[in-house]
Design an enzyme around this catalytic site. Structure first.
Site, PDB file in Angstrom:
ATOM      1  N   LYS A 135     -14.539  -5.969  -1.401  1.00 52.94           N
ATOM      2  CA  LYS A 135     -13.001  -6.818  -0.659  1.00 52.94           C
ATOM      3  C   LYS A 135     -11.562  -6.854  -1.363  1.00 52.94           C
ATOM      4  O   LYS A 135     -11.337  -5.647  -1.443  1.00 52.94           O
ATOM      5  CB  LYS A 135     -13.820  -7.915  -1.099  1.00 52.94           C
ATOM      6  CG  LYS A 135     -13.269  -8.664  -2.490  1.00 52.94           C
ATOM      7  CD  LYS A 135     -12.387  -8.526  -3.408  1.00 52.94           C
ATOM      8  CE  LYS A 135     -10.408  -9.085  -2.840  1.00 52.94           C
ATOM      9  NZ  LYS A 135      -9.473  -8.762  -3.822  1.00 52.94           N
ATOM     10  N   TYR A 219      -9.795 -14.718  -1.818  1.00 58.00           N
ATOM     11  CA  TYR A 219     -10.803 -15.555  -2.561  1.00 58.00           C
ATOM     12  C   TYR A 219     -10.072 -17.346  -1.915  1.00 58.00           C
ATOM     13  O   TYR A 219     -11.337 -17.896  -1.857  1.00 58.00           O
ATOM     14  CB  TYR A 219      -9.739 -15.744  -3.032  1.00 58.00           C
ATOM     15  CG  TYR A 219     -10.609 -14.177  -4.362  1.00 58.00           C
ATOM     16  CD1 TYR A 219     -11.838 -14.111  -4.436  1.00 58.00           C
ATOM     17  CD2 TYR A 219      -9.839 -13.363  -4.726  1.00 58.00           C
ATOM     18  CE1 TYR A 219     -13.032 -13.560  -4.756  1.00 58.00           C
ATOM     19  CE2 TYR A 219     -10.419 -12.233  -5.175  1.00 58.00           C
ATOM     20  CZ  TYR A 219     -11.403 -12.300  -5.122  1.00 58.00           C
ATOM     21  OH  TYR A 219     -12.289 -10.852  -6.204  1.00 58.00           O
TER      22      TYR A 219
HETATM   23  P1  NAD Z   1      -6.746   0.593  -8.305  1.00 53.82           P
HETATM   24  O1  NAD Z   1      -5.396   1.071  -7.766  1.00 53.82           O
HETATM   25  O2  NAD Z   1      -6.838   0.018  -9.762  1.00 53.82           O
HETATM   26  O3  NAD Z   1      -8.087   1.931  -8.433  1.00 53.82           O
HETATM   27  C1  NAD Z   1      -7.900   2.486  -7.679  1.00 53.82           C
HETATM   28  C2  NAD Z   1      -8.249   4.376  -6.895  1.00 53.82           C
HETATM   29  O4  NAD Z   1      -8.579   4.917  -6.135  1.00 53.82           O
HETATM   30  C3  NAD Z   1      -7.865   4.845  -8.000  1.00 53.82           C
HETATM   31  O5  NAD Z   1      -9.349   5.565  -8.817  1.00 53.82           O
HETATM   32  C4  NAD Z   1      -7.357   5.948  -7.388  1.00 53.82           C
HETATM   33  O6  NAD Z   1      -7.271   6.680  -8.384  1.00 53.82           O
HETATM   34  C5  NAD Z   1      -8.508   5.694  -6.393  1.00 53.82           C
HETATM   35  N1  NAD Z   1      -7.956   6.749  -5.428  1.00 53.82           N
HETATM   36  C6  NAD Z   1      -8.043   7.503  -4.087  1.00 53.82           C
HETATM   37  N2  NAD Z   1      -7.229   7.532  -3.261  1.00 53.82           N
HETATM   38  C7  NAD Z   1      -5.958   6.852  -3.307  1.00 53.82           C
HETATM   39  C8  NAD Z   1      -4.699   6.489  -2.693  1.00 53.82           C
HETATM   40  N3  NAD Z   1      -4.543   7.658  -1.734  1.00 53.82           N
HETATM   41  N4  NAD Z   1      -3.915   5.710  -3.449  1.00 53.82           N
HETATM   42  C9  NAD Z   1      -4.093   5.380  -4.221  1.00 53.82           C
HETATM   43  N5  NAD Z   1      -6.063   5.369  -4.885  1.00 53.82           N
HETATM   44  C10 NAD Z   1      -6.056   6.204  -4.641  1.00 53.82           C
HETATM   45  O7  NAD Z   1      -6.955  -0.272  -8.075  1.00 53.82           O
HETATM   46  P2  NAD Z   1      -8.148  -1.898  -7.911  1.00 53.82           P
HETATM   47  O8  NAD Z   1      -7.704  -2.498  -8.372  1.00 53.82           O
HETATM   48  O9  NAD Z   1      -9.237  -0.895  -9.101  1.00 53.82           O
HETATM   49  O10 NAD Z   1      -9.193  -1.979  -6.419  1.00 53.82           O
HETATM   50  C11 NAD Z   1      -9.426  -1.107  -5.886  1.00 53.82           C
HETATM   51  C12 NAD Z   1     -10.712  -1.798  -5.151  1.00 53.82           C
HETATM   52  O11 NAD Z   1     -11.355  -3.154  -5.989  1.00 53.82           O
HETATM   53  C13 NAD Z   1      -9.788  -3.050  -3.687  1.00 53.82           C
HETATM   54  O12 NAD Z   1     -10.554  -2.411  -2.896  1.00 53.82           O
HETATM   55  C14 NAD Z   1     -10.038  -4.319  -4.716  1.00 53.82           C
HETATM   56  O13 NAD Z   1      -9.653  -5.885  -3.577  1.00 53.82           O
HETATM   57  C15 NAD Z   1     -11.073  -4.453  -4.923  1.00 53.82           C
HETATM   58  N6  NAD Z   1     -11.254  -5.006  -6.344  1.00 53.82           N
HETATM   59  C16 NAD Z   1     -12.010  -6.012  -6.141  1.00 53.82           C
HETATM   60  C17 NAD Z   1     -11.894  -7.164  -7.490  1.00 53.82           C
HETATM   61  C18 NAD Z   1     -12.869  -8.368  -7.057  1.00 53.82           C
HETATM   62  O14 NAD Z   1     -12.879  -9.015  -7.941  1.00 53.82           O
HETATM   63  N7  NAD Z   1     -13.688  -8.088  -6.449  1.00 53.82           N
HETATM   64  C19 NAD Z   1     -11.160  -7.103  -8.497  1.00 53.82           C
HETATM   65  C20 NAD Z   1     -10.261  -5.416  -8.487  1.00 53.82           C
HETATM   66  C21 NAD Z   1     -10.187  -4.593  -7.465  1.00 53.82           C
END
Ligand code: NAD
Length: 363
Positions: A135, A219
């Site tokens: 999401k 949420y």
């Molecule tokens: P994050 O920034 O920690 O990780 C993002 C990943 O994408 C990194 O590994 C990064 O290297 C990669 N990436 C590739 N191309 C990129 C770019 N152009 N710019 C930035 N990063 C790039 O983010 P996250 O918190 O892991 O979130 C990732 C997804 O997961 C999002 O959609 C977020 O909403 C979702 N998420 C969901 C929950 C949940 O409870 N369901 C919790 C956290 C995150």
């Protein structure tokens, strides 16, 4: 008696064959492959993959972590050492489409910034793999529709990572919304937020799909939608930031009101500037409170008739992925299909429009 049993087994098997013949080739995982678990490849190895999904995939019974897709080569040895991922199951963003030829991988889980969800979901579907996508589903309704179409065209399933809808505590208030033991919903207050101290992250970048509304706002929105069991018919929203030096492209905070067909009203609040996590629902003849209502664990609540909502759940993400894997294996409905992600993004688009134009937007 024996003949009758044999006849029944034959009919069951014939039914199974007829059913499997109607399923797309890539859903015949149990016929083509001896392994009992679906193989999952995580795309994007950031916080959520590293700290939540990969550990949860060590607990799942119906699926397991078999592959990774990353643009950061330095992460590969760390993940291989920790999870024993085979060299042949490691991809980057350029050779990602070659995953089509890899029978170890049944499901691709897209865990990238939201602006990348549509592209990586569509490429996964075109590779013939089932897709789980985090999401918010995507920044626009058009993206969501394209994702749903690509999965339909390729006869693969698309689930959105709304872990809460797999949580029995959230299912408990959804049930109240459906069965209405306290009459109609009158008023809802829901909130989801945390203090994000980062200064240079995709959550602050518009082109990457940042902004609190898609992130934590869904949420607060889901709280209202799931508690009523209805879709909003109008929204009125206002955004602001207390840190313009960081949140100049996207909103730090969004307040939004929703009106539902039954007349129920919701006041929702989401922010990267303050910690909040609750849902309160007033019905004609009672109330329900959840706090927290959208955490990874420990969601709990109470109702005006004395009912306590506090189901134990070992690991929310493991339950989510096991249930989604089971739906793929049995070719049954997903708990949170792409259409549910789209329902939220329709409202999110209207919320942005309302905040920008400073007016009520009808849906
Ligand atoms: P994050 O920034 O920690 O990780 C993002 C990943 O994408 C990194 O590994 C990064 O290297 C990669 N990436 C590739 N191309 C990129 C770019 N152009 N710019 C930035 N990063 C790039 O983010 P996250 O918190 O892991 O979130 C990732 C997804 O997961 C999002 O959609 C977020 O909403 C979702 N998420 C969901 C929950 C949940 O409870 N369901 C919790 C956290 C995150």
């Amino acid at each position: 008696m024996f003949m009758e049993q044999q006849r029944r087994i034959f009919i069951q098997n014939a039914g199974l064959l007829a059913a499997t013949a109607a399923i797309a080739p890539n859903t015949l995982w149990s016929v083509n492959k001896p392994q009992k678990k679906l193989g999952v490849a995580l795309v994007g190895l950031g916080y959520y993959s590293r700290d939540l999904l990969a550990p949860a995939l060590q607990l799942t019974k119906n699926c397991e972590l078999r592959g990774i897709v990353t643009g950061s080569p330095e992460k590969i040895p760390i993940w291989q050492q920790k999870y024993g991922i085979k060299d042949k199951n490691i991809y980057n963003y350029q050779n990602y489409d070659e995953i089509a030829n890899n029978l170890d991988i049944d499901v691709i889980y897209v865990v990238l910034p939201p602006s990348m969800h549509a592209e990586y979901t569509i490429r996964a579907a075109n590779a013939g793999k089932h897709v789980w996508c985090e999401k918010p589903m995507a920044p626009t309704v058009a993206d969501c529709e394209a994702m749903i179409k690509a999965c339909k065209d390729n006869k693969v399933k698309l689930a959105i990572g709304y872990r809460c809808q797999h949580d029995p505590n959230i299912q408990a208030y959804m049930k109240v919304g459906k069965e209405r033991p306290f009459g109609k919903v009158k008023m809802i207050s829901s909130a989801a937020g945390y203090f994000d101290g980062r200064t240079n992250h995709w959550k602050q970048n518009k082109a990457l799909g940042g902004g609190v509304m898609g992130d934590m706002g869904v949420y607060a929105l889901q709280g209202a939608r799931l508690a009523t069991g209805e879709e909003p018919i109008s929204v009125l929203a206002q955004s602001f930031t207390t840190r313009p030096e960081i949140y100049h492209e996207v909103e730090e905070t969004m307040m939004f009101q929703l009106e539902f067909p039954s007349g129920a009203r919701a006041a929702c609040h989401t922010s990267f500037g303050i910690q909040m996590n609750y849902l309160q629902v007033n019905y004609e003849k009672g109330w329900l409170k959840m706090e927290p209502h959208s955490s990874y664990g420990g969601n709990k609540g109470s109702m005006s008739d004395g009912t306590i909502i506090n189901f134990a759940i070992e690991n929310q993400q493991a339950k989510q992925m096991d249930e989604d894997a089971m739906a793929i294996m049995n070719n049954t409905d997903l708990i949170v299909p792409g259409e549910e992600g789209l329902r939220d993004i329709r409202v999110v688009e209207a919320i942005y429009k309302s905040a920008k134009k400073n007016c009520l937007v009808k849906l």
